[in-house]
Enzyme design. Sequence first.
Site, PDB file in Angstrom:
ATOM      1  N   CYS A 116      11.085  59.164 104.946  1.00  0.00           N
ATOM      2  CA  CYS A 116      10.189  59.545 106.030  1.00  0.00           C
ATOM      3  C   CYS A 116       8.859  58.826 105.808  1.00  0.00           C
ATOM      4  O   CYS A 116       8.659  58.152 104.816  1.00  0.00           O
ATOM      5  CB  CYS A 116       9.943  61.044 106.006  1.00  0.00           C
TER       6      CYS A 116
ATOM      7  N   ARG B  79      10.283  53.736 109.097  1.00  0.00           N
ATOM      8  CA  ARG B  79      10.794  54.536 107.969  1.00  0.00           C
ATOM      9  C   ARG B  79      11.542  55.764 108.456  1.00  0.00           C
ATOM     10  O   ARG B  79      12.238  56.438 107.704  1.00  0.00           O
ATOM     11  CB  ARG B  79       9.632  54.997 107.077  1.00  0.00           C
TER      12      ARG B  79
ATOM     13  N   TRP C 198      12.912  61.254 108.970  1.00  0.00           N
ATOM     14  CA  TRP C 198      14.280  60.735 108.964  1.00  0.00           C
ATOM     15  C   TRP C 198      15.103  61.881 108.409  1.00  0.00           C
ATOM     16  O   TRP C 198      15.130  62.111 107.209  1.00  0.00           O
ATOM     17  CB  TRP C 198      14.390  59.489 108.093  1.00  0.00           C
TER      18      TRP C 198
ATOM     19  N   ASN D 215       8.006  63.753 101.990  1.00  0.00           N
ATOM     20  CA  ASN D 215       9.056  62.737 102.018  1.00  0.00           C
ATOM     21  C   ASN D 215       9.826  62.887 100.717  1.00  0.00           C
ATOM     22  O   ASN D 215       9.262  62.858  99.646  1.00  0.00           O
ATOM     23  CB  ASN D 215       8.450  61.327 102.116  1.00  0.00           C
ATOM     24  N   GLY D 216      11.145  63.107 100.832  1.00  0.00           N
ATOM     25  CA  GLY D 216      11.980  63.260  99.631  1.00  0.00           C
ATOM     26  C   GLY D 216      12.942  64.416  99.828  1.00  0.00           C
ATOM     27  O   GLY D 216      13.146  64.890 100.948  1.00  0.00           O
TER      28      GLY D 216
ATOM     29  N   GLU E 121      34.345  41.597 106.214  1.00  0.00           N
ATOM     30  CA  GLU E 121      32.901  41.892 106.322  1.00  0.00           C
ATOM     31  C   GLU E 121      32.088  40.672 105.919  1.00  0.00           C
ATOM     32  O   GLU E 121      31.096  40.340 106.576  1.00  0.00           O
ATOM     33  CB  GLU E 121      32.545  43.094 105.436  1.00  0.00           C
TER      34      GLU E 121
ATOM     35  N   LYS F  60      29.380  38.876 108.504  1.00  0.00           N
ATOM     36  CA  LYS F  60      27.968  38.679 108.136  1.00  0.00           C
ATOM     37  C   LYS F  60      27.534  37.256 108.431  1.00  0.00           C
ATOM     38  O   LYS F  60      26.490  37.030 109.032  1.00  0.00           O
ATOM     39  CB  LYS F  60      27.766  39.008 106.644  1.00  0.00           C
TER      40      LYS F  60
ATOM     41  N   GLU G 252      27.443  36.639 112.252  1.00  0.00           N
ATOM     42  CA  GLU G 252      26.399  37.401 112.961  1.00  0.00           C
ATOM     43  C   GLU G 252      25.035  36.730 112.865  1.00  0.00           C
ATOM     44  O   GLU G 252      24.302  36.671 113.827  1.00  0.00           O
ATOM     45  CB  GLU G 252      26.272  38.809 112.332  1.00  0.00           C
TER      46      GLU G 252
ATOM     47  N   HIS H 289      51.310  30.686 106.874  1.00  0.00           N
ATOM     48  CA  HIS H 289      52.065  30.896 108.129  1.00  0.00           C
ATOM     49  C   HIS H 289      51.271  30.408 109.340  1.00  0.00           C
ATOM     50  O   HIS H 289      51.424  30.951 110.426  1.00  0.00           O
ATOM     51  CB  HIS H 289      52.397  32.389 108.273  1.00  0.00           C
TER      52      HIS H 289
ATOM     53  N   LYS I 246      21.563  46.501 117.587  1.00  0.00           N
ATOM     54  CA  LYS I 246      21.774  47.317 116.381  1.00  0.00           C
ATOM     55  C   LYS I 246      22.834  48.373 116.664  1.00  0.00           C
ATOM     56  O   LYS I 246      23.623  48.716 115.806  1.00  0.00           O
ATOM     57  CB  LYS I 246      20.460  47.990 115.963  1.00  0.00           C
TER      58      LYS I 246
HETATM   59  C1  BG6 Z   1      27.339  46.404 116.197  1.00  0.00           C
HETATM   60  C2  BG6 Z   1      26.361  46.107 115.086  1.00  0.00           C
HETATM   61  O1  BG6 Z   1      26.672  46.347 117.419  1.00  0.00           O
HETATM   62  O2  BG6 Z   1      27.901  47.687 116.038  1.00  0.00           O
HETATM   63  C3  BG6 Z   1      27.138  46.089 113.803  1.00  0.00           C
HETATM   64  O3  BG6 Z   1      25.745  44.842 115.299  1.00  0.00           O
HETATM   65  C4  BG6 Z   1      27.797  47.446 113.608  1.00  0.00           C
HETATM   66  O4  BG6 Z   1      26.264  45.827 112.707  1.00  0.00           O
HETATM   67  C5  BG6 Z   1      28.629  47.844 114.829  1.00  0.00           C
HETATM   68  O5  BG6 Z   1      28.631  47.379 112.461  1.00  0.00           O
HETATM   69  C6  BG6 Z   1      28.987  49.319 114.742  1.00  0.00           C
HETATM   70  O6  BG6 Z   1      27.790  50.046 114.815  1.00  0.00           O
HETATM   71  P1  BG6 Z   1      27.726  51.515 114.193  1.00  0.00           P
HETATM   72  O7  BG6 Z   1      26.310  51.944 114.395  1.00  0.00           O
HETATM   73  O8  BG6 Z   1      28.702  52.355 114.962  1.00  0.00           O
HETATM   74  O9  BG6 Z   1      28.119  51.378 112.759  1.00  0.00           O
END
Ligand code: BG6
Length: 606
Positions: free
Chosen positions: A2, A27, A73, A99-100, A479, A483, A486, A502, A601
């Site tokens: 937080c 935060r 948070w 915070n904590g 993954e 990365k 993306e 194959h 996001k």
């Molecule tokens: C995408 C994000 O839009 O959604 C990814 O760019 C994420 O990073 C994926 O893994 C799933 O999002 P969430 O919030 O359901 O994990």
Amino acid sequence: MCGIVGFVGNDRAIDFLIGGLEKLEYRGYDSAGIAVLNNNKFTVNKTTKRVADLKTKETEKLIGNLGIGHTRWATHGKPDLLNAHPHLSETQKFAVVHNGIIENYQSLKQELVAEGYTFKSETDTEVIAHLLEKYYKNDIKEAVKKTVDRLKGSYALGILCSDLPDCLIAVKNFSPLIIGVSENANVIASDITAIVPTTKKVIYLEDEQIAFIISHEIIITDKMGKPCKSEVSQIDWNVESAQKGGYDHFMLKEIMEQPNAIEQTIKNRIKQNEVYFEDFCIDEEKLKSFEKIQIIGCGSAYHAGVVGKYVFEEMLRIPTQVDIASEFRYSNPVINEKTLTIAISQSGETADTLAAIKEAQKRGSFVLSIVNVVGSSIAKASNGVLYTWAGPEISVATTKGYSTQLAVIYLFAVWAAKRLKTATKEELNAAVEELIKLPKLVKEALKCEKTIKETASKYKDAASVFYIGRNLDYAVSLEASLKLKEISYIHSEAYAAGELKHGTISLVQDNQLVVALCGVERLFEKMLSNIKEVKARGAVVFSCSEKANKQIEREAMINVYIPKTHNLFTASVEIIPFQLFAYYVAAAKGCDIDKPRNLAKSVTVE
Ligand code: BG6
């Protein structure tokens, strides 16, 4: 995580409080609040919207020059006005922001309720406000000392007492708290982001220190009341770099935060060497009723689910299927009340995952979600939730979100294996020991940063990169490949190494970069032959394995080594070099790492 601010000085407190909270919103921002002392009474304003919502006609009129503020948070208690900070004591003599995590808050709460104190919130923080009142006999130092003595856990506190109109009190233990010093006012904040616009002279409070701050003097003592030496440092960060903790991007900061994020997610769930979920929605009888596990998620959450499949099938011997949420929801899935559906989501707002949850529940399945945002739509829609405690994740490409999802997957697997008796006592003890070590091992894995940075600059212009692996290594390759795509926009493909021959191996030609993930020891020899296979077609191989191996060093041009861990937890250490690889390739290309093109996001639309 937080955000805390506090102000005492010649100007109005409200301007610093709101301005400071806006700088700390990264935060935590599921709720916010301020308290300002006016005519020996606290005026409190809270919101479950953004900090800007605190700017009202009323707050604009607040002229008091002593105040505290907080962005939340949520970890204990959903994000609502009752749980938002600041929290006041019974007679409203004390106001507190925190915070904590106060680990012993429940026993303290029981004690205070028995003594007649009434609680308004579900938070751990409120116990602090009531303890201050309980111990206050017109001696603030004594009251703070006795209160702090009762607390176990991590805390950064901002405290006000209406009897002391020009004294701001700060207490630090594990959670960050900094004092800003200036002629005109003294302030406190969780990090320098909120302080920089006011002053660049700061005092970093140490653990177990208490500060009594008035506008022209600061007294710092230890928790026994003994005066402590403190020095004023000059900072040269600007606000932008302060929010990123000095890193160039949130993504690198969040990669580096992973050991702590994993520790926060694990530490309160292991007691006396056993996994323990507080108020868990699944009991032994319900657990035993499940004949199948169905995992759903999108993007990296789906990739965490692929790891989950291997871990659950190995540890629980329950058939486990993992599907992309947008595929699952239109596939007329074969699930029922004997299926445990596990929905994974960092944001808790992904529309496809939310819709898939509803499809699963329509068919009678019990849905347990693994989510990073308390009170999010997916958490509320599920029958039960296990939170990751990664703190807010700002970078679009998830890193600590993914790693803490893995940590919850392992915790659940160990918890369930004990109840299903699919693991011996020794196996369970070994797994718990490795879980406790995981943050340290991830920190160890981060040491490859320099090697990775050098390698990344060589391959920033690669047209495409293949990631190959088997079993858990295949799950990590998914993954690792995402990365890179993306944030660097380089085409990449993850492939089950045994499947290359194959078809896809036809794409391997001279100088094609192939990343071979060889963390699963029992399949090491198999991976070695896949490395030879692609090398014979001209590939340049970048290997990752648990130990320095002469054979692999003969075949692979680039080798990175990861610390040894439990054979089912490999993904947590193996993903680290490839988060860093994607980051440094993108950095070398000058990409917009925290906000990659076309991405969001959280995709709250279908
Ligand atoms: C995408 C994000 O839009 O959604 C990814 O760019 C994420 O990073 C994926 O893994 C799933 O999002 P969430 O919030 O359901 O994990």
